[in-house]
Design a protein around this motif. Structure first.
Motif, PDB file in Angstrom:
ATOM      1  N   TYR B 127      -3.084   4.468 -11.484  1.00 52.97           N
ATOM      2  CA  TYR B 127      -3.816   5.395 -10.625  1.00 52.97           C
ATOM      3  C   TYR B 127      -2.868   6.352  -9.909  1.00 52.97           C
ATOM      4  N   PRO B 128      -3.411   7.479  -9.438  1.00 50.80           N
ATOM      5  CA  PRO B 128      -2.595   8.304  -8.542  1.00 50.80           C
ATOM      6  C   PRO B 128      -2.450   7.574  -7.206  1.00 50.80           C
ATOM      7  N   MET B 129      -1.408   7.886  -6.478  1.00 47.67           N
ATOM      8  CA  MET B 129      -1.113   7.208  -5.217  1.00 47.67           C
ATOM      9  C   MET B 129      -2.264   7.320  -4.208  1.00 47.67           C
ATOM     10  N   GLU B 130      -3.048   8.385  -4.326  1.00 47.58           N
ATOM     11  CA  GLU B 130      -4.167   8.581  -3.386  1.00 47.58           C
ATOM     12  C   GLU B 130      -5.170   7.426  -3.435  1.00 47.58           C
ATOM     13  N   LYS B 131      -5.188   6.743  -4.575  1.00 50.46           N
ATOM     14  CA  LYS B 131      -6.145   5.641  -4.734  1.00 50.46           C
ATOM     15  C   LYS B 131      -5.665   4.360  -4.045  1.00 50.46           C
ATOM     16  N   CYS B 132      -4.467   4.406  -3.514  1.00 48.56           N
ATOM     17  CA  CYS B 132      -3.860   3.188  -2.969  1.00 48.56           C
ATOM     18  C   CYS B 132      -4.750   2.444  -1.970  1.00 48.56           C
TER      19      CYS B 132
END
Lengths: 205, 205
Positions: B127-132
């Motif tokens: 995932y992109p980090m924004e999904k963390c």
């Protein structure tokens, strides 16, 4: 020979100082190195004195002077050749690990049982283990990384030592037995991660 | 909380005892564990007493009893979920590392900036980090592995901690700063290998 703890601290200083240099600093005080590394300022000063790095007249140290002294200590003006046993996941990551280059470490050859891997194009040539004596001799290598499965690690380790290897970084999850003249460092990925899990769970409670 | 040294020794015992069990042993004496691990027999006995493992009437211990006690200590009856930041060489090796499974450690998701890696088929979703925040929350993860380049490691680390991560295994070659409630373990591949090189060269002289 100086203690392992001392050489470890030098590596920690180098990492922090390289970083401070990158962000634009040229000079540091021992307490700043202490703050960056978690090592006490008194010990920092003692280690720098042992390295024969002198402080400046007004206090503090030049970062470049310390870095030079540490690089000299580790003989970083020569290229350190290393062989790798095992081209699995970990082995391939090691071969492709770019940071070794900055430290003048070069993986010159790898060994793997699998003939398919011997034919494939990697960044290093891959040989069968039988070639070990020739390669170690040809490149005058005395350090090896072991990244083979646990069940074959001791055999591979014994073989490498027979060929003249005197330093081993071991990723296989086994306690390898080596003679006294061989230095071994075990990188226990599972153990490391399990420790993190253990501590992070406990602090939750 | 017990000391880090103690939990490390337990992991060392487990490794050796699993090996001894594989080769057919059922019982051990403390001096045998000592010989296998390099930890003194007296300390082995002390650690086993602390684990509440009792010796047998005729002396010695049952291997299975010790292994059970160690597994219990680490809560190995539950699956420990971990996230990974960075799908470079090291990150991919971590995702494919089979030994984690035996320790009931599961990498549930990875983060990477590179959209190409997010689309690719790996053993874990990327995932992109924004999904963390979502992922950490969804899987109730509190441990992360950092395998991003040095220059972005601190940013990624801060982000993970904001999302609730409390334990970090860091492969990036930087001294990461973390708050007191976060446990961090640094795996310094370059430093480890450089130490091996240093010691194996010195023993030559």
């Amino acid at each position: 020979m100086e203690s392992t703890a001392y050489t470890k601290r030098l590596l920690t200083y180098r990492l922090s100082l390289s970083h401070l240099k990158e962000v634009g600093l040229t000079d540091v005080f021992s307490y700043l190195i202490a703050g960056e590394t978690g090592i006490s300022a008194a010990l920092v000063r003692k280690d720098l004195a042992q390295l024969k790095v002198k402080g400046k007249r007004r206090g503090g140290y030049e970062i470049d002077v310390i870095l030079d002294a540490i690089n000299n200590y580790f003989g970083d003006n020569t290229i350190n050749r290393v062989v790798l046993a095992g081209m699995g996941n970990i082995g391939r990551a090691i071969v492709n690990y770019k940071n070794f280059e900055n430290r003048r470490i070069k993986i010159v050859a790898a060994f793997d049982l699998d003939p398919a891997k011997q034919r494939k194009k990697y960044d290093v040539p891959v040989y069968p283990m039988e070639k070990c004596p020739d390669i170690v001799d040809k490149y005058r290598v005395n350090v090896a990384v072991i990244a083979v499965p646990a069940f074959s690690a001791q055999t591979v380790c014994d073989r490498l030592i027979q060929c003249g290897i005197r330093g081993i970084m071991n990723f296989a999850p086994v306690n390898l037995k080596v003679p006294d003249h061989v230095y071994i460092s075990n990188v226990r990925l599972c153990d490391e991660l399990q420790q993190v899990i253990y501590h992070s769970t406990k602090t939750n409670q």
